[in-house]
Design a protein around this motif. Sequence first.
Motif, PDB file in Angstrom:
ATOM      1  N   GLU A 242      -1.242 -10.677  -2.114  1.00  0.00           N
ATOM      2  CA  GLU A 242      -0.611 -10.843  -3.419  1.00  0.00           C
ATOM      3  C   GLU A 242       0.810 -10.315  -3.346  1.00  0.00           C
ATOM      4  O   GLU A 242       1.086  -9.341  -2.656  1.00  0.00           O
ATOM      5  N   ASN A 246       8.218  -5.018  -8.303  1.00  0.00           N
ATOM      6  CA  ASN A 246       8.125  -3.661  -8.836  1.00  0.00           C
ATOM      7  C   ASN A 246       9.489  -3.328  -9.426  1.00  0.00           C
ATOM      8  O   ASN A 246      10.395  -2.912  -8.721  1.00  0.00           O
ATOM      9  N   GLU A 253       6.514  -5.946  -3.939  1.00  0.00           N
ATOM     10  CA  GLU A 253       5.324  -5.353  -3.328  1.00  0.00           C
ATOM     11  C   GLU A 253       4.411  -6.448  -2.781  1.00  0.00           C
ATOM     12  O   GLU A 253       4.078  -7.401  -3.488  1.00  0.00           O
ATOM     13  N   LYS A 255       0.754  -6.832  -1.481  1.00  0.00           N
ATOM     14  CA  LYS A 255      -0.555  -6.174  -1.402  1.00  0.00           C
ATOM     15  C   LYS A 255      -1.495  -7.043  -0.587  1.00  0.00           C
ATOM     16  O   LYS A 255      -1.524  -8.268  -0.749  1.00  0.00           O
ATOM     17  N   TYR A 256      -2.294  -6.414   0.275  1.00  0.00           N
ATOM     18  CA  TYR A 256      -3.201  -7.167   1.137  1.00  0.00           C
ATOM     19  C   TYR A 256      -4.359  -6.284   1.580  1.00  0.00           C
ATOM     20  O   TYR A 256      -4.327  -5.051   1.436  1.00  0.00           O
ATOM     21  N   ASP A 267      -7.052  -1.654  -0.510  1.00  0.00           N
ATOM     22  CA  ASP A 267      -5.766  -2.301  -0.707  1.00  0.00           C
ATOM     23  C   ASP A 267      -4.678  -1.587   0.079  1.00  0.00           C
ATOM     24  O   ASP A 267      -4.625  -0.363   0.135  1.00  0.00           O
ATOM     25  N   ARG A 268      -3.806  -2.383   0.678  1.00  0.00           N
ATOM     26  CA  ARG A 268      -2.638  -1.863   1.374  1.00  0.00           C
ATOM     27  C   ARG A 268      -1.404  -2.502   0.753  1.00  0.00           C
ATOM     28  O   ARG A 268      -1.456  -3.661   0.320  1.00  0.00           O
ATOM     29  N   VAL A 269      -0.295  -1.774   0.748  1.00  0.00           N
ATOM     30  CA  VAL A 269       0.912  -2.260   0.097  1.00  0.00           C
ATOM     31  C   VAL A 269       2.119  -2.039   1.008  1.00  0.00           C
ATOM     32  O   VAL A 269       2.269  -0.968   1.605  1.00  0.00           O
ATOM     33  N   GLU A 271       6.277  -2.357   0.694  1.00  0.00           N
ATOM     34  CA  GLU A 271       7.442  -2.607  -0.140  1.00  0.00           C
ATOM     35  C   GLU A 271       8.500  -3.326   0.690  1.00  0.00           C
ATOM     36  O   GLU A 271       8.823  -2.902   1.799  1.00  0.00           O
TER      37      GLU A 271
END
Length: 486
Positions: A242, A246, A253, A255-256, A267-269, A271
């Motif tokens: 996704e 931000n 961001e 997210k995966y 979830d991992r993010v 930036e």
Amino acid sequence: MKYDYDVIVIGSGPAGFSCAMQSSKFDKKVLVIEANEDSFGGTWINSGTIPSKALRETARIIQRFQNQFKDLAKEKAYQHHQMADLLMYKNQILESKNTKVKTDFDKNEIDTVRGHGKLNSEHEVEVETTDGTKKTYSAEYILVATGSKPVKPTGFDLDHDKVFDYTSILTLSHIPRRLVVVGSGVRALEYATTFSNLGSRVSILNEKDSFLPFLDNEISEQLQQILETQKIEVFSNAESIEINPNALRNTTEVKYNLRNDNEGGRDRVIETEHVLYLGGKVPNTDSLGLREIGVKLDEEGYVVVNNDNQSSVPNIYAGGDVKGFPAMASSAFSEGRIASCRMFGIEALDVPPEIPQAIYSIPEIASIGLTEKEAKADGLDVTVGRAYYKNITQGDISNQQDGLLKLVFETETLKLVGIHILGERASDLIHLGQAVMSLGGDIRYFINHVLNYPTYSEAYRIAAFNGINRVYKAGVKYKKILKSKD
């Protein structure tokens, strides 16, 4: 029956261009239909092969220059170069190539028309221009070379501002400080290393189990070391991706999750400043009327062809991405040429099944034939010879010491069955080995023939001696190995 043309070519990419040119050399009357109102060449010239390689070449030149000087080696390209200046070089090449294609068509008396082509029958193509005007043309033969288009992502949208595809990324106004590449194929590596060498911090989200699994194991290991040096992170098994802004932190961001990460799919993010989406492709066949006239397509919409690039309708041929694998510009040129020869009964040799592949990353990767693993799986008794760029004089001179050239050959006959290269000029180097392989040669060619020095080609001689030494230690007489066989 009299037709307007001998052959109508739909699409002016590499397959369409080569078919049109070859047919004109046979004194045939040719019409090329191109949907793009402004340029020829399709993805090949305008948004894929050439522009991406032009940007990559710029990054490679900057990287080579900076690496020659310690004071510059630690600096980022974006501290000295503007993206507009880098893209100006790309735009000049695109203009030159478009002019060249148009000139070639005019010089060879090849007619062209702008508009969308659709087959009304096996001999008729209706062309609709942008103003809605329609006109029908007929020909004895038709070549479909309409290329492919990218698959749209799921889970997020392309806004071409923060989230780009391979076309819009080449309109960037600046070199991004941070870039996430979503993709699992060759293009992901090419763009990742290009932007890394321009100073971007790059992460690759690979949705497959492994990254470029078709590479020889040792080449893959060498590549991993280079990616670590370039600080490029590769996260395989990425899913549920996704992308959201931000506003508070003024970042994007990503997210995966990672499959099988033993962490419950947390979830991992990441930036980032920008995201480049490089998903799969689908053929441009959905509005050509092919099924209606009996042309067989596979489940994904690719035109099904035989070894002559002939479709299920005998007078209709296909070339390039529209027929699927190998979907490379290099092979498409041959496909268009062979199709023309087959149409008009001109004797021409088939293209050998072993074709070279190149990845235009920094450094490049190229291969032909079997990997060591594939050769052993086929039951072949093989030995390998290796040459590392750090042991090649030209590698020292050019300060390009990351790389490996690997020869895979039959132990008893010394016959070459595979060549795999990672390093500077790999895409050019592979052709020397390709020539030896295609003529049934063995690794003694590189020992018995003088190769210019210093060059990267010296790697072949070093790898051949390395392989010979391995066979010698296995018990075969060294003198017998070097002696020519009757």
